[in-house]
Motif scaffolding. Structure first.
Motif, PDB file in Angstrom:
ATOM      1  N   GLU A   1       0.841  -1.203   0.000  1.00  0.00           N
ATOM      2  CA  GLU A   1       0.000   0.000   0.000  1.00  0.00           C
ATOM      3  C   GLU A   1       0.878   1.255   0.000  1.00  0.00           C
ATOM      4  N   VAL A   2       0.644   2.124  -0.975  1.00  0.00           N
ATOM      5  CA  VAL A   2       1.378   3.384  -1.055  1.00  0.00           C
ATOM      6  C   VAL A   2       0.508   4.461  -0.411  1.00  0.00           C
ATOM      7  N   SER A   3       1.071   5.184   0.546  1.00  0.00           N
ATOM      8  CA  SER A   3       0.305   6.224   1.227  1.00  0.00           C
ATOM      9  C   SER A   3       0.683   7.600   0.684  1.00  0.00           C
ATOM     10  N   VAL A   4      -0.172   8.574   0.947  1.00  0.00           N
ATOM     11  CA  VAL A   4       0.138   9.947   0.561  1.00  0.00           C
ATOM     12  C   VAL A   4       1.373  10.404   1.332  1.00  0.00           C
ATOM     13  N   GLU A   5       1.519   9.914   2.553  1.00  0.00           N
ATOM     14  CA  GLU A   5       2.703  10.259   3.347  1.00  0.00           C
ATOM     15  C   GLU A   5       3.985   9.784   2.657  1.00  0.00           C
ATOM     16  N   SER A   6       3.976   8.549   2.158  1.00  0.00           N
ATOM     17  CA  SER A   6       5.177   8.050   1.475  1.00  0.00           C
ATOM     18  C   SER A   6       5.386   8.780   0.147  1.00  0.00           C
TER      19      SER A   6
ATOM     20  N   TYR B   1       4.641  11.844  -0.353  1.00  0.00           N
ATOM     21  CA  TYR B   1       5.210  13.120   0.079  1.00  0.00           C
ATOM     22  C   TYR B   1       6.708  12.968   0.370  1.00  0.00           C
TER      23      TYR B   1
ATOM     24  N   LEU C   1      -4.877  15.249  -0.785  1.00  0.00           N
ATOM     25  CA  LEU C   1      -5.625  14.765   0.377  1.00  0.00           C
ATOM     26  C   LEU C   1      -7.108  15.126   0.271  1.00  0.00           C
TER      27      LEU C   1
ATOM     28  N   SER D   1      -6.277   8.014  -3.807  1.00  0.00           N
ATOM     29  CA  SER D   1      -5.329   7.133  -3.126  1.00  0.00           C
ATOM     30  C   SER D   1      -3.990   7.223  -3.838  1.00  0.00           C
ATOM     31  N   ALA D   2      -2.923   7.261  -3.081  1.00  0.00           N
ATOM     32  CA  ALA D   2      -1.588   7.322  -3.672  1.00  0.00           C
ATOM     33  C   ALA D   2      -1.334   6.113  -4.561  1.00  0.00           C
ATOM     34  N   ALA D   3      -1.967   4.992  -4.244  1.00  0.00           N
ATOM     35  CA  ALA D   3      -1.802   3.786  -5.049  1.00  0.00           C
ATOM     36  C   ALA D   3      -2.396   3.947  -6.451  1.00  0.00           C
TER      37      ALA D   3
END
Length: 162
Positions: free
Chosen positions: A2-7, A9, A43, A48-50
């Protein structure tokens, strides 16, 4: 994985900052603001970053749009303030009225920017010049039914902006 917006960023913030600085005359403060605004926009969109196949392209597209909006707003604000400077002091609006008028101008600008050239021209000819549809059709070298379609699109755009 899972790719997050945090990663997203963490991985691309530095690149985006450099990309923006190159376009903003190396203004680090403004670039940093646009970086933050870009990720806030992601955001807020709920994307989703994914879902982002090409992160750099995606981030650059959002940042470019934010820059265009910023500079368009700045240009409009400067033009508005320049016109106010030519008014006699007794006729100048209060600071509150200025803010309301500027926000109204920006809303109209956003609305007009969302219209195609002929639709925009038909709308302005009707609303500002007070021309009827037949005269607008002659002016634009289109049919009256085309003018009706243009006006329908313009009104829908107005409602969307509100």
């Amino acid at each position: 994985m899972e790719v997050s917006v945090e990663s997203l960023y963490r991985e691309h913030r530095s690149w985006l900052n450099s990309w923006l600085r190159a376009r903003l005359g190396h203004c680090s403060h403004r670039a940093a603001d646009f970086v933050q605004d870009t990720f806030v926009r992601i955001l807020q969109s709920g994307t989703s970053a994914a879902e982002i196949a090409q992160p750099k392209s995606y981030l650059a597209t959002i940042a470019r749009g934010l820059m265009v909006d910023h500079f368009r707003r700045s240009d409009l604000e400067q033009a508005y303030l320049a016109e106010l400077a030519h008014m006699p002091e007794a006729l100048q609006p209060s600071p509150e009225e200025r803010a309301i008028l500027l926000e109204t101008l920006l809303t109209i600008d956003r609305m007009l920017a969302g219209l195609g050239p002929k639709v925009r021209q038909a709308f302005l000819l009707a609303q500002i010049d007070g021309l009827d549809y037949a005269t607008i059709a002659q002016e634009l070298d289109v049919s009256v039914s085309s003018v009706k379609q243009y006006m329908r699109k313009a009104v829908l755009q107005c409602l969307k902006c509100l």
